[in-house]
Every structure is written in structure tokens, then in C-alpha cells.
Write a protein that holds these residues in place. Structure first.
Motif, PDB file in Angstrom:
ATOM      1  N   PRO A 200       0.817  -1.226   0.000  1.00  0.00           N
ATOM      2  CA  PRO A 200       0.000   0.000   0.000  1.00  0.00           C
ATOM      3  C   PRO A 200       0.850   1.277   0.000  1.00  0.00           C
ATOM      4  N   LYS A 201       0.312   2.299  -0.671  1.00  0.00           N
ATOM      5  CA  LYS A 201       1.015   3.579  -0.757  1.00  0.00           C
ATOM      6  C   LYS A 201       0.337   4.697   0.030  1.00  0.00           C
ATOM      7  N   TYR A 202      -0.920   4.517   0.341  1.00  0.00           N
ATOM      8  CA  TYR A 202      -1.687   5.608   0.935  1.00  0.00           C
ATOM      9  C   TYR A 202      -2.271   5.188   2.279  1.00  0.00           C
ATOM     10  N   ALA A 203      -1.916   5.907   3.310  1.00  0.00           N
ATOM     11  CA  ALA A 203      -2.478   5.657   4.637  1.00  0.00           C
ATOM     12  C   ALA A 203      -3.772   6.451   4.742  1.00  0.00           C
ATOM     13  N   CYS A 204      -4.884   5.813   4.410  1.00  0.00           N
ATOM     14  CA  CYS A 204      -6.156   6.531   4.393  1.00  0.00           C
ATOM     15  C   CYS A 204      -7.301   5.591   4.744  1.00  0.00           C
ATOM     16  N   ALA A 205      -8.385   6.194   5.208  1.00  0.00           N
ATOM     17  CA  ALA A 205      -9.625   5.465   5.489  1.00  0.00           C
ATOM     18  C   ALA A 205     -10.743   6.278   4.868  1.00  0.00           C
TER      19      ALA A 205
END
Length: 573
Positions: free
Chosen positions: A116-121
């Protein structure tokens, strides 16, 4: 190398090894010149997409900052596991990683494309609305770019800041993303506008808080805020496909940078304008000499925390007078109305020309030199009673950046709002109005607590004596004065009347002060029973317009906002 997943890391052990991508670097710096890095904050992201906040303390920043590159993957071991912050947490994890002198970092060379590249929810706009006012954690948003504003200077409780608004849509509605200071400057608006003119551009914004401003969902960026143009996410591709061929070209919102650049003119030239609509969006820099305070207007008012409009007593509480605001909590705020003149009038000018200026919040505090609640509490004056710290401003000269106040649109004469104080200077040989003062015989309760004042308060009355003299200061005099009848002509001769007793202490009596003697039909107001009323020193002003909202007042939120540089949407025009 064996490693654990971030979801398994707890404070029960301090001997973990993880394999994570490091993203969203943010430096927490001091106010020194040059600023000093106090800590380096970052987000860690593992192969399952689980995120954890990380922090490198000041002592170890020189050691680890050169070793870490944003978006790279590393093995990290021997770190301290601590409880996550309780407010404005950027990711959903009960713990955070703190680097120590023994922490080891080793870069992972071969990283799978699936990492994963994006730390998002991600969530919907409807869910984001349910998070309005929630300070426990930050939120993430994705939408199609429809335009943005140029960077402008915005007055906030934390002082003057740079602001840029970015507009996103999910195909049904539009939301505003407010970027501040460094984020506002680093947003490459020209490039994104050019990209969006050719094809839909999806933006992922992370590390945001949610607000409602003018009935519109608005997101605010923290220092850990970050954005990605056309992220490699299925949600982004779906948005672009759904709106292909339907989006209009991107729009520049608000005035251009050239229009926002203030124009240097004389105060005499400014006084020649008579129609506020023509110059409403203009900014000017003038040199003005303070002549006197506008008669019959209070120099402070009780302001709503949510929108900065006046709070008025409503039963045993307070109620905001704003038509769309339901605020009940607030505190005193400066609203200093001044008559100013040109210190260097043209030789051919037959008569003196004046303008009316209004100083709000921290801009007024900057020239007065004292927080508003301190000035009230130390027997320096209440309502229309003028403290010496205000009257000593008479005949002083200031370079000011001003704009037309919104209240001018409903008035015959133009009132100019002071957006910033550019320079300060005192004119020689001041000639103050004839004044007569009389000191209160009673010492204020605040003085007994260690706050001493030798200053005296004054009240504006007409030279003819048409106004009644306020009651003398004594133990029976209420803070909310009764039967005050102060009148004056447009350019009165001023004299000093007796003062009134100040509250026994800031904590016990400040809440009983009326919102404004101008706003309230009678001066006598019963003490509100609520304990929730916040009082601050107005150390960081919000927007200088009365109807501009401000930030939170509580100490915990102040500390958090100093840490995260969080600002409210309500700070916008």
C-alpha cells in the motif's frame, strides 16, 4: 527478517520489529528564528494497509532524519510503543511508535507492487458530516477537483495566516478543503488547474478535520495533512469514470492575487469614497492618526465562540445572535471603533477629513497591549467607559492595511476594518481633548489577587453635560451598570466621568458582564448560571470581522492546535 504487523504492536512489549512504508512527514518546530525542529512526525503503513503514527523526538532527529525518505519501505526495530494521542489522531491506531537512541532502521530494497502507498480510510460526505466537531481523530476525503482560490491572507485567532481553498465534488455535492500557511503555498494550483482542464483530476486529502461553514461541509488541514493528485486507488478511478465528459472546466474562485495586493493611498484619498459596493473587495494601506473613539460604542463585546457574533443573555445562559448559529459559549472580544484623520493632509484641504476604523480581536490587542479580559478585570473600564490604555492611543500614527467592513453595506457611511497593523509611529506634540478624571475609591478584587493598576477609567459624555453622570465606584456598584445614558455629538469635547467597580475576579464575575452595552436594551444583566462559559486572553484573534468565527478556547485544544496547527473553517470570509 521476521517482523510483526502494526495491528499486533502494543505497549506490552518494547521489542518489536516492523516492515513499513513511511509517509506524511511533518516537522514540529519552535518559534525561534531560525526555527528549531522539536520533533519529526510521520505515518507508518504496513503491507495490510494498517497505519500507525510515529514520532522522532528532538534529540534523535539529526540521527534518523537522514536515514528516512518519504514513501520508502524500511525494517524498524527497537522502538518505544506509547499510547496514541487522544485528540486529532491522524490514523486509527491505539498506539504510536516513538524512536529511541537504540532504534535501528534498514531500508527494504525489493518492495512488492501491491504494498500500500496511501495511509487513508475513505468515507462518504454523509459520514464526514457526522464527524463535524469531533476532535478525537482526523478524516480522509477523495473527490474530483473543480477549482481553487488564490492564496490570501486571513486573520485568525492564531494571527495572520495564508489560506487557499480547494473545491472537490463527489458528483452530487461540493466540499471545500482549506489549506493553511505552508500547505496553502505548496499546493501547485496552476499545474492542477491545467491538468483539470484536460481531464478529470481526483484528489485524495488525508489528515483533515470536519466543519460546517455557511451550511457547507468544509475540511481543514492539520500539519499532517497531505494530498495526492490522481492516486492509484479504485475509488479515484471510479470517480473519474463517472464524471467523464460532464465536469466543467476548473474555476478560480475569489479575487486574483493582483486584486488582493493592497494599494497604498492617503487617508484623505480613502475618505473620498462614498459607495462601499464599489471598493468592497479592495485592500488599502494607509497612514492614519487616531483622533478619538467613536462615541456611544462599546470597545468590547461578548463574542460567540462559533461565529464571533454577539452573545446575549438568554435565561440563565447566553445565546448567539447569528441567524444560523446556535452557539451558547463565548468570551469578551475587542471591537474598538475609532475616528481617524490624515496626519499629513494636503495643503489645499479646507477642512479636516476623517474616516471610521474598527479594530477587532488581536489587532486591537496589538495596539492596546493588553488582553481584553485583563483590561476589563483590572478596573480599566467596562462598556462605554474608556481605560487609559485606549485613550493613550489618541494622536498616535499607524500604517494600517484596511478593507471595507461588511457592516458598511447596510450603513450610509463606510466603516473600514483594520486587517493588519503594518507600522507604528507617534506624532510629536499630541493635543489630547480636555479631560477630567476621578479615581475610584475602592480597589478592585483583582488587585487584591496581585493584579495592580494605577490607571483610571473614563466615560464619554457630551460637553454640554447632556449625558447623565454614571454612579461613583463603590462596593454597591454592579459590574453591569444601571441607567447609563451616554451621549455625544459626532466630534465631541470629551470629559471624564466617575468609574465603576470592576469584577471581584476574572473567574467569578466576568461571565456576568453584558455582551455589549450597545447590544443590550438595559445595562443590568443577571449572572448566567452556566459553568461552561470559556474565558481566554484573546491571545490569538479570529477574523477581524464581527461575523467571522474563531477557534476553540480551551487549553487542551490550544495545546493540540499549537501542535497540529489545526484551524477551523469558520475562520474563512
Amino acid at each position: 527478517m521476521e517482523y510483526s504487523l502494526l495491528k499486533d504492536d502494543t505497549s506490552e512489549s518494547q521489542h518489536w520489529t516492523v516492515r513499513t512504508r513511511v509517509v506524511r512527514f511533518s516537522e514540529y518546530v519552535s518559534n525561534d528564528d531560525p526555527p528549531k525542529i522539536l520533533s519529526l512526525d510521520l505515518i507508518l503503513l504496513d503491507e495490510e494497509g494498517k497505519a500507525m503514527e510515529g514520532q522522532i523526538p528532538e534529540n534523535w532527529v539529526p540521527l534518523f532524519k537522514p536515514q528516512l525518505k518519504e514513501d520508502f519501505v524500511y525494517y524498524i526495530r527497537y522502538f518505544q510503543v506509547c499510547n496514541a494521542r487522544t485528540t486529532y489522531c491522524p490514523v486509527d491506531h491505539p498506539y504510536m511508535m516513538r524512536f529511541t537512541a537504540h532504534t535501528k532502521v534498514h531500508e527494504v530494497k525489493n518492495v512488492q507492487d501491491t504494498f500500500p502507498k496511501y495511509a487513508c480510510a475513505l468515507t462518504t460526505y454523509d459520514v464526514l458530516r457526522t464527524r463535524v466537531g469531533i476532535t478525537n481523530y482526523c478524516s480522509d476525503d477523495i473527490g474530483l477537483f473543480t477549482g481553487c482560490s488564490h492564496v490570501k491572507l486571513q486573520q485568525t485567532k492564531g494571527g495572520t495566516k495564508h489560506l487557499r481553498n480547494v473545491y472537490l465534488t463527489d458528483g452530487r455535492e461540493t466540499t471545500v478543503v482549506s489549506l493553511w500557511n505552508q500547505h496553502a503555498q505548496s499546493f501547485d494550483a496552476d499545474r492542477y488547474m491545467e491538468m483539470a482542464s484536460r481531464a478529470p483530476v481526483a484528489f485524495l486529502f488525508v489528515g483533515m478535520t470536519c466543519r460546517i461553514f455557511e451550511e457547507k461541509l468544509t475540511l481543514q488541514g492539520s500539519t499532517l495533512c497531505k494530498w495526492y493528485a490522481n492516486p492509484e486507488l479504485p475509488e479515484a478511478a471510479a470517480l473519474q469514470d463517472s464524471c467523464a465528459g460532464q465536469l466543467l472546466p476548473p474555476t478560480w474562485f475569489g479575487p486574483t492575487a493582483a486584486q488582493m495586493e493592497p494599494e497604498r493611498i492617503t487617508m484623505t484619498q480613502l475618505s473620498l469614497f462614498t459607495n462601499p459596493h464599489i471598493i468592497y473587495s479592495n485592500r488599502y494601506i494607509i497612514t492614519a492618526k487616531i483622533k478619538h473613539v467613536v462615541p456611544n460604542q462599546s470597545w468590547w463585546y461578548y463574542a460567540c465562540d462559533e461565529c464571533n457574533k454577539t452573545l446575549q443573555p438568554h435565561g440563565d445562559k447566553y445565546k448567539c445572535t447569528g441567524p444560523k448559529c446556535f452557539g451558547t459559549i463565548g468570551g469578551p472580544r475587542y471591537r474598538l471603533s475609532i475616528i481617524a484623520t490624515d496626519p499629513n493632509p494636503p495643503a489645499e484641504q479646507q477642512s479636516e477629513r476623517t474616516i471610521q476604523l474598527v479594530f477587532f480581536g488581536s489587532t486591537a490587542q496589538e495596539i492596546i497591549g493588553t488582553p481584553v479580559d485583563t483590561l476589563i478585570a483590572t478596573n480599566q473600564g467596562v462598556g462605554m467607559f474608556l481605560p487609559r490604555k485606549i485613550t493613550t492611543l489618541y494622536e498616535k500614527k499607524y500604517d494600517l492595511r484596511v478593507s471595507v467592513s461588511s457592516m458598511s453595506l447596510q450603513q450610509v457611511n463606510i466603516t473600514y476594518q483594520v486587517d493588519a497593523i503594518v507600522g507604528v509611529g507617534t506624532i510629536s506634540a499630541p493635543t489630547l481633548p480636555l479631560l477630567h478624571s476621578r479615581q475610584c475609591s475602592q480597589q478592585s478584587g483583582t488587585e487584591s489577587q496581585g493584579i495592580h493598576s494605577t490607571e483610571k477609567s473614563i466615560a464619554i459624555t457630551a460637553a454640554s453635560g447632556s449625558g447623565s453622570t454614571p454612579p461613583e465606584c463603590n462596593k454597591e456598584t454592579s459590574l453591569a451598570l444601571t441607567d447609563i445614558n451616554v451621549s455625544a455629538e459626532a466630534n465631541p469635547e470629551l470629559q471624564i466621568a466617575a468609574t465603576t467597580k470592576t469584577p471581584e475576579s476574572v473567574q467569578t464575575k466576568l461571565a456576568s458582564t453584558p455582551a455589549s452595552f450597545v447590544d443590550l436594551p438595559t445595562a443590568q444583566v443577571h449572572d448566567p448560571k452556566t459553568k461552561k462559559t470559556k474565558r481566554s486572553t484573546d491571545e490569538a484573534s479570529g477574523s477581524l470581522k464581527e461575523n467571522d468565527p474563531e477557534d476553540n478556547h480551551t487549553a487542551a485544544k490550544k495545546n493540540t492546535k499549537r501542535r497540529l496547527n489545526l484551524t477551523d473553517t469558520d475562520e474563512q470570509d
